[in-house]
Design an enzyme around this catalytic site. Structure first.
Site, PDB file in Angstrom:
ATOM      1  N   ILE A 205     -38.885  14.109  23.604  1.00 25.25           N
ATOM      2  CA  ILE A 205     -38.117  13.888  22.375  1.00 25.25           C
ATOM      3  C   ILE A 205     -38.121  12.407  21.985  1.00 25.25           C
ATOM      4  O   ILE A 205     -38.214  12.069  20.813  1.00 25.25           O
ATOM      5  CB  ILE A 205     -36.664  14.374  22.548  1.00 25.25           C
ATOM      6  CG1 ILE A 205     -36.638  15.897  22.660  1.00 25.25           C
ATOM      7  CG2 ILE A 205     -35.779  13.902  21.396  1.00 25.25           C
ATOM      8  CD1 ILE A 205     -35.263  16.477  22.923  1.00 25.25           C
ATOM      9  N   GLU A 206     -38.062  11.535  22.954  1.00 24.56           N
ATOM     10  CA  GLU A 206     -37.895  10.112  22.644  1.00 24.56           C
ATOM     11  C   GLU A 206     -39.221   9.430  22.271  1.00 24.56           C
ATOM     12  O   GLU A 206     -39.490   9.187  21.114  1.00 24.56           O
ATOM     13  CB  GLU A 206     -37.222   9.417  23.831  1.00 24.56           C
ATOM     14  CG  GLU A 206     -35.793   9.924  24.030  1.00 24.56           C
ATOM     15  CD  GLU A 206     -35.101   9.268  25.186  1.00 24.56           C
ATOM     16  OE1 GLU A 206     -35.422   9.581  26.352  1.00 24.56           O
ATOM     17  OE2 GLU A 206     -34.231   8.413  24.941  1.00 24.56           O
ATOM     18  N   MET A 207     -40.051   9.092  23.244  1.00 24.10           N
ATOM     19  CA  MET A 207     -41.284   8.366  22.928  1.00 24.10           C
ATOM     20  C   MET A 207     -42.533   9.217  23.155  1.00 24.10           C
ATOM     21  O   MET A 207     -43.619   8.847  22.715  1.00 24.10           O
ATOM     22  CB  MET A 207     -41.322   7.055  23.717  1.00 24.10           C
ATOM     23  CG  MET A 207     -40.143   6.141  23.316  1.00 24.10           C
ATOM     24  SD  MET A 207     -39.876   4.725  24.387  1.00 24.10           S
ATOM     25  CE  MET A 207     -41.090   3.597  23.753  1.00 24.10           C
TER      26      MET A 207
END
Length: 393
Positions: free
Chosen positions: A149-151
């Site tokens: 989800i983040e990077m």
């Protein structure tokens, strides 16, 4: 005999020459080390400089080269799969190294399930993340990069490969980590070194507690008394000169996570799924599982719905609040505590209705505003917010 003597004399001369050269190199090394300027981080007033020194890992001393490299990596969007998100995207200097969104938003505008806390003074945390799933800044910095989800990078091997492909990094790593290859560990050490320089102190409250009675307003002084008394904030948001961060660094269930959540059902599923740091990291940002909090790490029933007590410095600049960003303002937070939190089977025993009046709640807000560092406020005011424009090329 004469030839044997010559051999001995020749061998002795070689030994003495080598010893001389070794001594010369060694002395030069000592001279170079002695002359190398020590990198000193200016610890702001109000923060304990001795504690800062104690918390620098022996295997990752701070150097100017590491800090410079770590800062570049921290702001580098190439560490995300589509080159649109850097560490600074969710820990933006323009919002006191936090994020103004309710929850963190990663690549392709994917929403996480937890609010991005400030990383100011994060080096003083006893464990990182809301649920304490990382024991150090080094370990913390490795996870968002490979969180889907983040990077979104597939794994750390791909991360290292991308950093190696960026030619400008080779000399920076050589200077920061002489004779070491670029690895995920050196990447993490550099980012952590930079983060250890992000300190916040010298707030009006620090000047007040040091004896300047004019540093804060009368309303804020009443708020400080309430903080220590009727409002019971000090029970978890602990303060003392040796640990002036307004946190006990422990985990409490105050009911924020209890709304419309079947804890027992989620706990059973989590026990079957999460067994390693990466799996725990991914569950932590999934809606539902996220609400289990510290339980995801410990698997102990007492930790269901428990989250780390946040530090309060610069809290005025880091809205929204709570682990899920569910409270928009400081007054909203105080009203949540005033009603005794949200009832649930794991509610912390310290939670109870406070019966604060409206003026008392306003005084508490005024007190909390005195915890804002002048320099952090100024930096936030004069810093352009991060964007999601992809890294060119």
């Amino acid at each position: 005999m004469r030839s044997q003597a010559k051999i001995k004399i020749f061998a002795a001369s070689i030994f003495l020459s080598a010893a001389f050269l070794f001594a010369l190199d060694s002395n030069e090394g000592r001279v170079a080390a002695a002359e190398a300027p020590k990198f000193e981080v200016k610890v702001p007033k109000g923060l304990p400089a001795d504690l800062f020194e104690q918390l620098i890992p022996k295997d990752n001393p701070i150097t100017a080269e590491k800090v410079a490299l770590g800062e570049k990596l921290f702001f580098d969007k190439r560490l995300s799969v589509d080159k649109t998100v850097s560490c600074a995207t969710c820990h933006d200097p323009a919002t006191a190294f936090a994020e103004s969104n309710m929850v963190g938003i990663g690549i392709e505008m994917k929403k996480g399930a937890r609010n991005s806390p400030t990383i100011l003074n994060a080096m003083f945390n006893e464990a990182q993340f809301w649920d304490g799933r990382a024991p150090s800044l080094e370990e913390q910095s490795k996870l968002p990069i490979i969180n889907p989800i983040e990077m979104g990078m597939k794994d750390h091997t791909i991360v290292v490969q991308r950093v190696r492909e960026a030619k400008e990094y080779a000399p920076l790593f050589a200077a920061a980590f002489p004779n070491q290859p670029i690895t995920i560990d050196t990447i993490a050490k550099a980012i952590a070194s930079f983060e250890r320089t992000l300190l916040s102190g010298d707030a009006p409250f620090d000047r007040f507690i040091a004896g300047d009675q004019n540093a804060i307003s009368q309303s804020a002084k009443r708020g400080w008394e309430l903080f220590n008394g009727k409002a019971r904030c000090i029970s978890c948001h602990a303060f003392n000169p040796s640990s002036p961060f307004f946190s006990d660094f422990k985990f409490h269930n105050i009911g924020v996570a209890a709304k419309n959540v079947n804890f027992n059902q989620l706990a059973r599923r989590a026990r079957q799924i999460a067994n390693d740091p990466k799996a725990i990291d991914e569950l932590a940002l999934q809606e539902g599982f996220s609400e289990l909090g510290r339980y995801l790490v410990t698997k102990q029933l007492k930790d269901i719905g428990a989250f780390k007590t946040s530090m309060l410095r610069d809290i005025e600049l880091t809205a929204p609040y709570m682990h899920n960003g569910s409270e928009k303002t400081l007054l909203d937070v105080i009203k949540f505590y005033d009603k005794g939190g949200e009832a649930n089977p794991n509610l912390d025993g310290g939670m109870r209705p406070l019966k604060l009046t409206d003026p008392e709640m306003e005084d508490l807000v005024e007190f909390l505003k005195t915890l804002t560092s002048d320099s952090i406020r100024e930096r936030a005011k004069n810093t352009k917010a991060q964007t999601r424009a992809p890294f060119p090329g």
